[in-house]
Design an enzyme around this catalytic site. Structure first.
Site, mmCIF file in Angstrom:
data_model
loop_
_atom_site.group_PDB
_atom_site.id
_atom_site.type_symbol
_atom_site.label_atom_id
_atom_site.label_comp_id
_atom_site.label_asym_id
_atom_site.label_seq_id
_atom_site.Cartn_x
_atom_site.Cartn_y
_atom_site.Cartn_z
ATOM 1 N N HIS A 1 -0.401 7.919 -1.254
ATOM 2 C CA HIS A 1 -0.909 7.487 -2.551
ATOM 3 C C HIS A 1 -1.369 8.687 -3.381
ATOM 4 C CE1 HIS A 1 -4.077 5.119 -4.962
ATOM 5 N NE2 HIS A 1 -2.889 4.825 -5.453
ATOM 6 N N HIS B 1 -3.807 10.256 -13.303
ATOM 7 C CA HIS B 1 -4.174 8.849 -13.114
ATOM 8 C C HIS B 1 -5.103 8.283 -14.181
ATOM 9 C CE1 HIS B 1 -6.413 5.395 -11.487
ATOM 10 N NE2 HIS B 1 -5.249 5.079 -10.953
HETATM 11 O O1 G3P Z 1 1.158 2.087 -7.278
HETATM 12 C C1 G3P Z 1 0.121 1.683 -6.448
HETATM 13 C C2 G3P Z 1 -1.232 2.075 -6.989
HETATM 14 O O2 G3P Z 1 -1.192 3.447 -7.299
HETATM 15 C C3 G3P Z 1 -1.641 1.288 -8.186
HETATM 16 O O3 G3P Z 1 -2.945 1.536 -8.615
HETATM 17 O O4 G3P Z 1 -4.683 2.610 -9.969
HETATM 18 O O5 G3P Z 1 -3.938 3.687 -7.866
HETATM 19 O O6 G3P Z 1 -2.443 3.670 -9.860
HETATM 20 P P1 G3P Z 1 -3.518 2.942 -9.096
HETATM 21 MG MG MG Z 2 -0.681 4.593 -9.041
#
Ligand code: G3P
Ligand code: MG
Length: 241
Positions: A10, A52
């Site tokens: 992630h 992000h």
């Molecule tokens: O794509 C999965 C996840 O990254 C979605 O939430 O806020 O971490 O971008 P976020």
């Molecule tokens: Mg994401």
């Protein structure tokens, strides 16, 4: 059909390196990940960067809104020290630089289009333009996901050959209509709210289910037992990598 591993890093490997930086992608590769997820946002001058939050404060030494800064301004910021002094002066990467890094590492990706307000179409267009120009042939096509239907619709209209995933916090009633409209291969859901019934329903339509963000091995095992195809994780979970 996509061939996904059970674990997808992630934002690179967010728990062990500053998220959405080249250092994070390199660390993910070192730790054995074969796929990573990252977020793409537009700067004020229309550059696609990997970032992000809408605000700079949490993950850089800058202040203010990303969408109001030019890339020239953003490129001077330190996106590493907030995490750990080992990563001092780690820059915010552009999408182009990120793709070049993935190509060198042989790392596959899920690219999440993360538009700030009013930039759903432009962020999708720019992301696609860069993918078309720089995505290396030796990597499988990236999985493109977004919480924005408008961004996914834009990608689908411009290039229906890319695998798409609709992202939801909670699965809405009309998910199937949207999935069919963009020929989504996957539905990506918040692991906190996803249920066995929802997973079964989605799988019955021949689509994949991905769940974010799972940092606990037991939870990952349960979700995978329920039929989830892959989970996004901030760490290389024991017993999986
Ligand atoms: O794509 C999965 C996840 O990254 C979605 O939430 O806020 O971490 O971008 P976020
Ligand atoms: Mg994401």
């Amino acid at each position: 059909m996509l061939h996904l591993p059970k674990l997808i890093g992630h934002r690179g490997v967010k728990g062990l390196a500053p998220e959405n930086t080249l250092a994070s992608f390199k660390k993910a590769k070192e730790l054995g990940f074969s796929w990573v997820e990252f977020d793409v946002m537009l700067t004020a001058c229309g550059e696609a960067i990997v970032f992000h939050d809408p605000l700079l404060r949490r993950t850089t030494n800058g202040k203010g809104r990303v969408a109001r800064k030019t890339y020239a301004e953003l490129s001077k910021l330190d996106a590493g020290t907030w995490f750990n002094s080992e990563f001092v002066n780690e820059p915010i990467p552009t999408l182009q630089q990120t793709i070049q890094c993935l190509a060198q590492l042989g790392l596959q990706a899920n690219i999440e289009i993360k538009p700030t307000r009013g930039t759903d179409i432009a962020t999708a267009q720019k992301t696609l333009e860069i993918i078309h120009e720089y995505w290396p042939q030796q990597l499988a096509k990236p999985l493109i996901s977004s919480f924005s239907q408008l961004s996914l619709a834009t990608v689908y209209a411009l290039d229906s050959s890319l695998p798409l995933a609709m992202l939801y916090n909670k699965l809405p009633r009309d998910w199937k209509k949207t999935a069919e409209a963009f020929n989504c291969v996957s539905i990506n859901l918040n692991q906190k709210y996803v249920t066995l019934a929802q997973i079964t329903q989605i799988k019955q339509t021949g689509r994949l289910v991905l769940a974010y963000t799972v940092n606990d091995s037991q939870r990952a095992e349960l979700l995978l037992d329920w039929g989830v195809d892959a989970v996004f994780t901030d760490y290389p979970l024991p017993n999986f990598c």
